[in-house]
Design a protein around this motif. Sequence first.
Motif, short mmCIF file in Angstrom:
data_model
loop_
_atom_site.label_atom_id
_atom_site.label_comp_id
_atom_site.label_asym_id
_atom_site.label_seq_id
_atom_site.Cartn_x
_atom_site.Cartn_y
_atom_site.Cartn_z
N SER A 260 0.82 -1.22 0.00
CA SER A 260 0.00 0.00 0.00
C SER A 260 0.85 1.27 0.00
CB SER A 260 -0.92 0.01 1.23
OG SER A 260 -0.15 0.01 2.41
N ARG A 261 2.17 1.10 -0.02
CA ARG A 261 3.09 2.24 0.00
C ARG A 261 3.83 2.34 -1.34
NH1 ARG A 261 5.92 4.37 4.89
NH2 ARG A 261 4.44 4.25 6.62
N ASP B 144 7.94 5.60 -0.16
CA ASP B 144 7.50 5.34 1.22
C ASP B 144 8.02 4.01 1.76
OD1 ASP B 144 6.16 7.75 1.41
OD2 ASP B 144 4.28 6.92 0.63
N ASN B 145 8.19 3.02 0.88
CA ASN B 145 8.78 1.76 1.31
C ASN B 145 10.20 1.97 1.81
OD1 ASN B 145 7.59 -1.18 0.95
ND2 ASN B 145 6.59 0.11 -0.60
N ILE B 146 10.97 2.75 1.06
CA ILE B 146 12.37 2.99 1.43
C ILE B 146 12.45 3.89 2.67
CG2 ILE B 146 14.58 3.93 0.62
CD1 ILE B 146 13.61 3.24 -2.25
N ALA B 147 11.50 4.80 2.79
CA ALA B 147 11.50 5.72 3.93
C ALA B 147 11.07 5.05 5.24
CB ALA B 147 10.56 6.90 3.63
N LYS C 246 15.91 15.14 6.24
CA LYS C 246 17.04 14.21 6.07
C LYS C 246 16.56 12.89 5.47
CE LYS C 246 20.18 15.98 9.60
NZ LYS C 246 20.98 15.63 10.80
N ARG C 247 15.33 12.52 5.83
CA ARG C 247 14.74 11.29 5.30
C ARG C 247 14.59 11.40 3.79
NH1 ARG C 247 10.31 10.73 9.01
NH2 ARG C 247 8.80 11.43 7.50
N LYS C 248 14.08 12.53 3.33
CA LYS C 248 13.88 12.73 1.90
C LYS C 248 15.20 12.67 1.15
CE LYS C 248 11.97 15.92 -1.52
NZ LYS C 248 11.27 17.22 -1.75
N ARG D 120 10.80 6.64 -10.57
CA ARG D 120 9.75 5.70 -10.20
C ARG D 120 9.31 5.85 -8.74
NH1 ARG D 120 8.95 1.54 -13.59
NH2 ARG D 120 6.86 1.79 -12.72
N GLU D 121 9.65 6.99 -8.13
CA GLU D 121 9.40 7.19 -6.70
C GLU D 121 7.93 6.99 -6.31
OE1 GLU D 121 12.74 10.07 -7.89
OE2 GLU D 121 10.91 9.23 -8.74
#
Length: 342
Positions: A96-97, A101-104, A116-118, A133-134
Amino acid sequence: MIEIKQLTKLYKTKHQQVQAVDDISLNINKGEIFGVVGYSGAGKSTFIRLINRLEEPTSGTIKINDKDITTMAQSKLRKERQKFGMIFQHFNLLWSRTIYDNIAFPLEIAGVPKNKRKEKVLELINLVGLSGREKAYPSQLSGGQKQRVGIARALANDPDVLLCDEATSALDPETTDDILDLLVSINKKLGLTIILITHEMHVIQKICHRVAVMEKGKVVETGNVLEVFVKPQSKTTKRFVQQLNPLEQQQEAIQSFINSRDDSEVIKLHFIGNSTRRALISEISKKYDVDINILQGSISPTQEGAYGTLFFEINGQKDVIHDAIKYIQASGVEVEVLKHVE
């Protein structure tokens, strides 16, 4: 970097007990790609899950940078686990992500600030070749792209060790090679230690520096990949090597190509590293009064260099043939005589 001593995992049920991992002792060096290969049921996946204590060992010790994680309290272990990234056969993505969002997700759990997350997520997306493809969801990706997301997610917390549990088993051969190339690139760029579990000897051959062969919970052979491929010791290792080098299986069949002359010998050569580039057969033909009939041969690459196998028949006078064989041996090429001059 990783020191494993007498590691054991015993599963007990009401009616039986199973020794999944049996007294394994290994040292894995910092920055190397270390492969663990074995057939189904060998205990590979249990072994890799013991390394970061997703499974609790029955006995034995695991030290990472001199820290014994087998005795570590859960509160400290949670922090220590951030030094391990893990990728899986079936990706284990959050459907669902989005890719982003999966990587974050592990960064969110670690409490990394949004800005910093971004920065980190976009850096990782670029590293694994998924720029643009984000916003895509896992269902919109190919198998190879899903595994790239899994790799990026595993790298989010800057781990020291990347654990790969059958990471390419669900992929087609071409995609498998792409993912393996990516792991080699990451290993070189980040200096990351990679422990790779597989049942495919091709994977070991392509990217690993050293390998341990498992059977029934035990390590039956370990060593430099090139050495293990050229001189396999255990029956299990020999079976794996034969998968990649059919010539090892066809040695008996080669006998049908051999003529019955009494003035000939059949030779099997093992070439390693730079010796695979040498025109040895041409040298022998020019130097000695012999005739050479090449029967079969192959060359295969590894991370530590190429190795090759060549079968040929050499005809001539007995003493000249023996001089030619001595010349080959002096060149550093391993020689096995399969048929002797009578």
